[in-house]
Design an enzyme around this catalytic site. Sequence first.
Site, PDB file in Angstrom:
ATOM      1  N   GLU A 117    -104.952  21.557 -41.969  1.00 19.23           N
ATOM      2  CA  GLU A 117    -104.760  20.627 -40.714  1.00 19.23           C
ATOM      3  C   GLU A 117    -103.501  19.676 -41.368  1.00 19.23           C
ATOM      4  O   GLU A 117    -103.450  19.516 -42.507  1.00 19.23           O
ATOM      5  CB  GLU A 117    -106.055  19.724 -40.788  1.00 19.23           C
ATOM      6  CG  GLU A 117    -105.728  18.769 -39.510  1.00 19.23           C
ATOM      7  CD  GLU A 117    -106.850  17.875 -39.437  1.00 19.23           C
ATOM      8  OE1 GLU A 117    -107.773  17.676 -40.210  1.00 19.23           O
ATOM      9  OE2 GLU A 117    -107.040  17.326 -38.133  1.00 19.23           O
ATOM     10  N   LYS A 191    -106.573  19.808 -30.957  1.00 19.55           N
ATOM     11  CA  LYS A 191    -107.630  19.145 -31.060  1.00 19.55           C
ATOM     12  C   LYS A 191    -108.538  18.611 -29.960  1.00 19.55           C
ATOM     13  O   LYS A 191    -108.123  17.686 -29.419  1.00 19.55           O
ATOM     14  CB  LYS A 191    -107.407  18.250 -32.258  1.00 19.55           C
ATOM     15  CG  LYS A 191    -108.854  17.873 -33.192  1.00 19.55           C
ATOM     16  CD  LYS A 191    -108.269  16.905 -34.340  1.00 19.55           C
ATOM     17  CE  LYS A 191    -109.404  16.355 -35.280  1.00 19.55           C
ATOM     18  NZ  LYS A 191    -108.686  15.869 -36.423  1.00 19.55           N
ATOM     19  N   CYS A 232    -110.806  20.586 -37.781  1.00 17.73           N
ATOM     20  CA  CYS A 232    -111.410  19.374 -38.335  1.00 17.73           C
ATOM     21  C   CYS A 232    -112.558  18.865 -37.597  1.00 17.73           C
ATOM     22  O   CYS A 232    -113.783  19.412 -37.575  1.00 17.73           O
ATOM     23  CB  CYS A 232    -110.244  18.378 -38.763  1.00 17.73           C
ATOM     24  SG  CYS A 232    -111.023  17.287 -40.208  1.00 17.73           S
TER      25      CYS A 232
END
Lengths: 362, 362
Positions: A117, A191, A232
């Site tokens: 990331e 994301k 994440c």
Amino acid sequence: MEAIGITRLCHRNLLPTTNPSLTSTFISNLVIGRTSFHNYNTNFPKFLVSATMESSFKPEEARVPAELSLPAPPVTKFKIALCQLYVTTDKERNIAHAQQAIEDAADKGAQLILLPEIWNSPYSNDSFPVYAEDIDAGGDASPSTRMLSEVSRSRKITIIGGSIPERSGDKLYNSCCVFGTDGKLLAKHRKIHLFDIDIPGKMTFKESRTLTAGERPTIVDTEVGRIGIGICYDIRFQELAAIYAARGAHLLCYPGAFNMTTGPLHWELLQRARAADCQLYVATCSPARDGGSSYVAWGHSTLVGPFGEVLMTTEHEETTLIAEIDYSVIEQRRTYLPFQKQRRGDLYQLVDVERLNCTGAK
Amino acid sequence: MEAIGITRLCHRNLLPTTNPSLTSTFISNLVIGRTSFHNYNTNFPKFLVSATMESSFKPEEARVPAELSLPAPPVTKFKIALCQLYVTTDKERNIAHAQQAIEDAADKGAQLILLPEIWNSPYSNDSFPVYAEDIDAGGDASPSTRMLSEVSRSRKITIIGGSIPERSGDKLYNSCCVFGTDGKLLAKHRKIHLFDIDIPGKMTFKESRTLTAGERPTIVDTEVGRIGIGICYDIRFQELAAIYAARGAHLLCYPGAFNMTTGPLHWELLQRARAADCQLYVATCSPARDGGSSYVAWGHSTLVGPFGEVLMTTEHEETTLIAEIDYSVIEQRRTYLPFQKQRRGDLYQLVDVERLNCTGAK
């Protein structure tokens, strides 16, 4: 206190799970949309119809739409590389450094490369706007993804490009680009679940101060199988992993930078849980740890097999991990523990809203 | 291969997640049933309406019906005991032995006692019909639950009575009885997901050879909080834990007898995952290990906190574990990591079928 269970209250009033008219209406509304119930039975794949006959517990209805059968992947065995990169404030250096790591991994036979990331920028709300690139414009507007495209084509490899800050109009996203062996952009995941947490005295971060959340799940057919992408904090939401599994994913890839608080608590746990619950491979890739940065990454990039077993992991230093993935293990595990036939669609149903509404998807 | 992601295919055809008419119709069918959309807004609790205003990602729609707020428990702190009992072929001895363990734990201040799965009988398909009791008939027809009722009343404790084989008409179930401090049966959970697995050369077992699966989830208000019940293999299905959490559970209790194959692989992982994902307490209780029995239990009864942290565990010998539960930690963890506000109801929805259809429940 005279305590009474919710279930028993329900039971007195109704018999919902055994009331076929209610259930039929409900499922009809959910699954069928604009078609008739007759069409449901005739249009759906045969394996679903037979599953329905097998059990009154409606396992196939535990996923809405019904779970797809696992597709035959283009390859059964291949090597994956997790490049746990040390990230600096020098973007050009970060790009050149990532390219070198990718090429080294390709030299060692890796056909799939996973990056961390935010690998081209420090991880901070101050840095995101400065390092962001216009991925859709491409070329000079996005030197990071241009490099990924070029190296994927030149080495004929698939790259799950970790993530970088993306600028699109007046918005910023945390975005993962997937490149195929021909250098084409196969998918871009923004994301979905932004990292907004507040553990007083330990870890406070609000991505939403600068970033906008993505609007949809991302699952992509590549030359190394069907891959679901999360970034994440996305890994914390089991529903996302489960809808990827229901769409036939072989592998979930999560670029992620957990920290020194949440890392030891949850990083490995969540990877293993998603793999074991969904019975597929899970790969994660973190930046290497820089103790001097404002956000200190946990590291510990990991590959987990479909029994939740850690196949490969590391500590926090810069390194590239390479291991073989064998997709035949997925079918084997699902035969051992046949969750797909055992779920209770009469009691719970996980709805994939996009796929439900998107009749063209599959 | 020219690979194209599912999401991108969808995107070209429709814009499902941004199409308000489709979404409204869908949600209307799901949640409202026989009422109008207007009624939805006016009849639902106020906290839901405000949550809706806060985010276009519709976190409150990630659970259908919407997640209940955590109820105030009757006690915030109390002691739980996990009685990891050695089980023999002598039922009378098993009952007397369990009673002694419960009384000893009560003497040490435990207000909630959790027993193992199948604590009055060997764990085998041959034994289930022989040791089964008619719980609903009670009295002499169920000496095991009679003991639990008597001791819960005499000691003014809550008992999650592990499980015993239950005979009901011509069917057998694997059933957990919950007794309140007045000795009354508060709830009975019949194992929903039967343990049918086949890991060649390692572990093959088919509960469905003799047992019938239960028909509904079981969540019960007790004097030590709202408790969701699962038995052993039930823990593998994350959806059950999630719907209990959405119904306001403080604690999930899983009597369970994992084995020497699945125990080391998954027992702790699953407990920690359910606790961390649902942000609540999870307690498990196994029989002690008997290496000479046909089914060798893993042991390792455990208490896990709402961050997925192991608070108390053991090996495989007979023992009673006692620890304090502090429910105030749940709210704290949910403030740190506010999943309830972060879920993407615009992308996925977990439907609790019984609660959806059971308008009288809450």
